[in-house]
Write a protein that holds these residues in place. Structure first.
Motif, PDB file in Angstrom:
ATOM      1  N   ASP A   1       0.824  -1.212   0.000  1.00 46.54           N
ATOM      2  CA  ASP A   1       0.000   0.000   0.000  1.00 46.54           C
ATOM      3  C   ASP A   1       0.856   1.260   0.000  1.00 46.54           C
ATOM      4  O   ASP A   1       0.484   2.272  -0.598  1.00 46.54           O
ATOM      5  CB  ASP A   1      -0.938   0.011   1.209  1.00 46.54           C
ATOM      6  CG  ASP A   1      -2.042  -1.037   1.104  1.00 46.54           C
ATOM      7  OD1 ASP A   1      -2.295  -1.551  -0.015  1.00 46.54           O
ATOM      8  OD2 ASP A   1      -2.654  -1.352   2.152  1.00 46.54           O
ATOM      9  N   MET A   2       1.993   1.200   0.663  1.00 46.80           N
ATOM     10  CA  MET A   2       2.884   2.354   0.724  1.00 46.80           C
ATOM     11  C   MET A   2       3.634   2.570  -0.597  1.00 46.80           C
ATOM     12  O   MET A   2       3.972   3.701  -0.949  1.00 46.80           O
ATOM     13  CB  MET A   2       3.888   2.176   1.874  1.00 46.80           C
ATOM     14  CG  MET A   2       3.236   2.187   3.247  1.00 46.80           C
ATOM     15  SD  MET A   2       4.359   1.650   4.564  1.00 46.80           S
ATOM     16  CE  MET A   2       5.510   3.010   4.613  1.00 46.80           C
ATOM     17  N   VAL A   3       3.874   1.489  -1.328  1.00 46.42           N
ATOM     18  CA  VAL A   3       4.664   1.563  -2.561  1.00 46.42           C
ATOM     19  C   VAL A   3       3.808   1.862  -3.791  1.00 46.42           C
ATOM     20  O   VAL A   3       4.303   2.424  -4.765  1.00 46.42           O
ATOM     21  CB  VAL A   3       5.474   0.254  -2.740  1.00 46.42           C
ATOM     22  CG1 VAL A   3       6.165   0.194  -4.086  1.00 46.42           C
ATOM     23  CG2 VAL A   3       6.492   0.118  -1.619  1.00 46.42           C
ATOM     24  N   ILE A   4       2.543   1.527  -3.755  1.00 41.98           N
ATOM     25  CA  ILE A   4       1.666   1.740  -4.916  1.00 41.98           C
ATOM     26  C   ILE A   4       1.754   3.168  -5.456  1.00 41.98           C
ATOM     27  O   ILE A   4       1.876   3.357  -6.673  1.00 41.98           O
ATOM     28  CB  ILE A   4       0.212   1.332  -4.596  1.00 41.98           C
ATOM     29  CG1 ILE A   4       0.117  -0.199  -4.556  1.00 41.98           C
ATOM     30  CG2 ILE A   4      -0.770   1.913  -5.606  1.00 41.98           C
ATOM     31  CD1 ILE A   4      -1.215  -0.730  -4.061  1.00 41.98           C
ATOM     32  N   PRO A   5       1.734   4.209  -4.618  1.00 41.96           N
ATOM     33  CA  PRO A   5       1.848   5.569  -5.173  1.00 41.96           C
ATOM     34  C   PRO A   5       3.151   5.821  -5.941  1.00 41.96           C
ATOM     35  O   PRO A   5       3.168   6.626  -6.873  1.00 41.96           O
ATOM     36  CB  PRO A   5       1.765   6.470  -3.931  1.00 41.96           C
ATOM     37  CG  PRO A   5       1.028   5.665  -2.922  1.00 41.96           C
ATOM     38  CD  PRO A   5       1.450   4.238  -3.184  1.00 41.96           C
ATOM     39  N   VAL A   6       4.215   5.130  -5.579  1.00 37.19           N
ATOM     40  CA  VAL A   6       5.476   5.283  -6.306  1.00 37.19           C
ATOM     41  C   VAL A   6       5.314   4.745  -7.720  1.00 37.19           C
ATOM     42  O   VAL A   6       5.739   5.373  -8.697  1.00 37.19           O
ATOM     43  CB  VAL A   6       6.633   4.568  -5.573  1.00 37.19           C
ATOM     44  CG1 VAL A   6       7.925   4.655  -6.368  1.00 37.19           C
ATOM     45  CG2 VAL A   6       6.821   5.144  -4.174  1.00 37.19           C
ATOM     46  N   TYR A   7       4.687   3.589  -7.845  1.00 34.86           N
ATOM     47  CA  TYR A   7       4.415   3.028  -9.167  1.00 34.86           C
ATOM     48  C   TYR A   7       3.495   3.954  -9.957  1.00 34.86           C
ATOM     49  O   TYR A   7       3.710   4.203 -11.151  1.00 34.86           O
ATOM     50  CB  TYR A   7       3.786   1.637  -9.050  1.00 34.86           C
ATOM     51  CG  TYR A   7       4.787   0.550  -8.754  1.00 34.86           C
ATOM     52  CD1 TYR A   7       5.302  -0.244  -9.775  1.00 34.86           C
ATOM     53  CD2 TYR A   7       5.232   0.314  -7.457  1.00 34.86           C
ATOM     54  CE1 TYR A   7       6.222  -1.242  -9.520  1.00 34.86           C
ATOM     55  CE2 TYR A   7       6.158  -0.672  -7.186  1.00 34.86           C
ATOM     56  CZ  TYR A   7       6.651  -1.449  -8.217  1.00 34.86           C
ATOM     57  OH  TYR A   7       7.577  -2.432  -7.953  1.00 34.86           O
ATOM     58  N   GLN A   8       2.464   4.475  -9.299  1.00 39.28           N
ATOM     59  CA  GLN A   8       1.517   5.367  -9.970  1.00 39.28           C
ATOM     60  C   GLN A   8       2.210   6.642 -10.456  1.00 39.28           C
ATOM     61  O   GLN A   8       1.836   7.194 -11.486  1.00 39.28           O
ATOM     62  CB  GLN A   8       0.367   5.718  -9.026  1.00 39.28           C
ATOM     63  CG  GLN A   8      -0.546   4.542  -8.759  1.00 39.28           C
ATOM     64  CD  GLN A   8      -1.569   4.819  -7.679  1.00 39.28           C
ATOM     65  OE1 GLN A   8      -1.349   5.602  -6.758  1.00 39.28           O
ATOM     66  NE2 GLN A   8      -2.722   4.158  -7.794  1.00 39.28           N
TER      67      GLN A   8
END
Length: 110
Positions: A45-52
């Protein structure tokens, strides 16, 4: 789909012995409780925004096509072992770098 959260938990489990050496006074019950709190979904959940931030939906869709293929499935299956072996190599490399630095420092002091 890639099992990244599971790999993160595996990496943390491999780091606990080193952490125990850094905190020798911590009782075993502390480490048991600490291990229970390691949640791969939380990291995902914390890493998803980095991918986005760096990938478009088209990029993600293309990766999903690959990950669903036979080659992608093989990569998903092999990734935990690749990560584990790579971490061990990285640790050895780090030790070599430290040894070289110490030797250089010692030689310059002589």
């Amino acid at each position: 789909m890639t099992g990244a959260g599971d790999m993160a938990v595996q990496m943390m489990e491999q780091m606990i012995p080193s952490m125990k050496r850094m905190m020798p006074d911590a009782p075993e019950a502390f480490w048991v409780e600490f291990s229970k709190q390691v949640d791969g979904d939380e990291l995902e959940d914390m890493v998803i925004p980095v991918y986005q931030k760096h990938l478009t939906q088209e990029d993600v869709d293309a990766q999903l096509v690959f990950l669903k293929s036979d080659a992608g499935q093989k990569m998903i299956q092999a990734q935990p072992l690749i990560m584990q072996e790579s971490m061990m190599i990285g640790q050895q490399w780090g030790l070599q770098l430290i040894q070289r630095a110490q030797e250089t420092l010692k030689a310059s002091a002589e």
